[in-house]
Design a protein around this motif. Structure first.
Motif, PDB file in Angstrom:
ATOM      1  N   GLY A 138       0.785  -1.231   0.000  1.00 32.90           N
ATOM      2  CA  GLY A 138       0.000   0.000   0.000  1.00 32.90           C
ATOM      3  C   GLY A 138       0.815   1.277   0.000  1.00 32.90           C
ATOM      4  N   HIS A 139       2.078   1.186  -0.413  1.00 31.19           N
ATOM      5  CA  HIS A 139       2.983   2.340  -0.407  1.00 31.19           C
ATOM      6  C   HIS A 139       2.532   3.397  -1.414  1.00 31.19           C
ATOM      7  CE1 HIS A 139       6.731   4.542  -0.019  1.00 31.19           C
ATOM      8  NE2 HIS A 139       6.854   4.515  -1.344  1.00 31.19           N
ATOM      9  N   LEU A 140       2.420   4.631  -0.966  1.00 32.69           N
ATOM     10  CA  LEU A 140       2.126   5.774  -1.834  1.00 32.69           C
ATOM     11  C   LEU A 140       3.453   6.294  -2.353  1.00 32.69           C
ATOM     12  CD1 LEU A 140       0.304   8.042  -2.969  1.00 32.69           C
ATOM     13  CD2 LEU A 140       0.597   9.207  -0.782  1.00 32.69           C
ATOM     14  N   GLU A 141       3.594   6.386  -3.666  1.00 33.20           N
ATOM     15  CA  GLU A 141       4.868   6.787  -4.276  1.00 33.20           C
ATOM     16  C   GLU A 141       4.656   7.970  -5.209  1.00 33.20           C
ATOM     17  OE1 GLU A 141       8.265   7.576  -4.911  1.00 33.20           O
ATOM     18  OE2 GLU A 141       8.221   5.665  -3.823  1.00 33.20           O
ATOM     19  N   SER A 142       5.333   9.063  -4.940  1.00 32.62           N
ATOM     20  CA  SER A 142       5.172  10.269  -5.768  1.00 32.62           C
ATOM     21  C   SER A 142       6.037  10.223  -7.026  1.00 32.62           C
ATOM     22  CB  SER A 142       5.503  11.515  -4.959  1.00 32.62           C
ATOM     23  OG  SER A 142       6.839  11.465  -4.491  1.00 32.62           O
ATOM     24  N   SER A 143       7.070   9.388  -7.053  1.00 30.89           N
ATOM     25  CA  SER A 143       7.932   9.281  -8.226  1.00 30.89           C
ATOM     26  C   SER A 143       7.461   8.138  -9.111  1.00 30.89           C
ATOM     27  CB  SER A 143       9.385   9.029  -7.796  1.00 30.89           C
ATOM     28  OG  SER A 143      10.173   8.737  -8.936  1.00 30.89           O
ATOM     29  N   THR A 144       6.993   8.469 -10.314  1.00 26.72           N
ATOM     30  CA  THR A 144       6.521   7.418 -11.213  1.00 26.72           C
ATOM     31  C   THR A 144       7.665   6.514 -11.664  1.00 26.72           C
ATOM     32  OG1 THR A 144       6.683   8.903 -13.111  1.00 26.72           O
ATOM     33  CG2 THR A 144       4.523   8.716 -12.033  1.00 26.72           C
ATOM     34  N   ALA A 145       8.907   6.948 -11.504  1.00 26.24           N
ATOM     35  CA  ALA A 145      10.052   6.107 -11.842  1.00 26.24           C
ATOM     36  C   ALA A 145      10.140   4.911 -10.901  1.00 26.24           C
ATOM     37  CB  ALA A 145      11.345   6.914 -11.787  1.00 26.24           C
ATOM     38  N   LEU A 146       9.456   4.989  -9.754  1.00 22.62           N
ATOM     39  CA  LEU A 146       9.485   3.915  -8.767  1.00 22.62           C
ATOM     40  C   LEU A 146       8.181   3.127  -8.738  1.00 22.62           C
ATOM     41  CD1 LEU A 146      11.340   5.781  -5.883  1.00 22.62           C
ATOM     42  CD2 LEU A 146      12.294   4.187  -7.568  1.00 22.62           C
ATOM     43  N   LEU A 147       7.369   3.285  -9.810  1.00 23.03           N
ATOM     44  CA  LEU A 147       6.117   2.543  -9.945  1.00 23.03           C
ATOM     45  C   LEU A 147       6.150   1.696 -11.212  1.00 23.03           C
ATOM     46  CD1 LEU A 147       3.518   5.332  -9.086  1.00 23.03           C
ATOM     47  CD2 LEU A 147       4.256   3.441  -7.617  1.00 23.03           C
ATOM     48  N   VAL A 148       5.403   0.602 -11.199  1.00 24.33           N
ATOM     49  CA  VAL A 148       5.301  -0.286 -12.360  1.00 24.33           C
ATOM     50  C   VAL A 148       3.823  -0.534 -12.634  1.00 24.33           C
ATOM     51  CG1 VAL A 148       5.825  -2.599 -13.231  1.00 24.33           C
ATOM     52  CG2 VAL A 148       7.480  -1.423 -11.758  1.00 24.33           C
ATOM     53  N   CYS A 149       3.436  -0.464 -13.903  1.00 21.96           N
ATOM     54  CA  CYS A 149       2.092  -0.843 -14.309  1.00 21.96           C
ATOM     55  C   CYS A 149       2.149  -2.336 -14.616  1.00 21.96           C
ATOM     56  CB  CYS A 149       1.665  -0.035 -15.529  1.00 21.96           C
ATOM     57  SG  CYS A 149      -0.043  -0.310 -15.971  1.00 21.96           S
TER      58      CYS A 149
END
Length: 74
Positions: free
Chosen positions: A17-28
């Motif tokens: 459930g981590h909220l991440e503001s950097s899209t570089a640290l997210l994966v679709c």
């Protein structure tokens, strides 16, 4: 970006459930592996936001553990 916005830039793994503001640290991520099925590949209901840590560790471990049941391509 649509999926990140829909999921409020939050990892969808219940234990994270981590909220991440950097899209570089997210994966679709595909909930159900598409295995070349274009319908599953583009289906927004089959997509989820995962933080890179969950995707690279937990999701990959889960997929690797299923190799014996789904076979391996050569």
């Amino acid at each position: 970006m649509t999926i990140f916005q829909r999921d409020l830039f939050t990892c969808q793994r219940p234990e994270c459930g981590h909220l991440e503001s950097s899209t570089a640290l997210l994966v679709c991520d595909h909930k159900v592996p598409h295995r070349g099925d274009e319908r599953l590949f583009w289906d927004e209901n089959n997509l989820q936001t995962l933080c890179k840590a969950c995707h690279d560790k937990i999701k990959q471990r889960d997929e690797q553990s299923s190799l014996h049941t789904r076979g391996v391509w050569h």
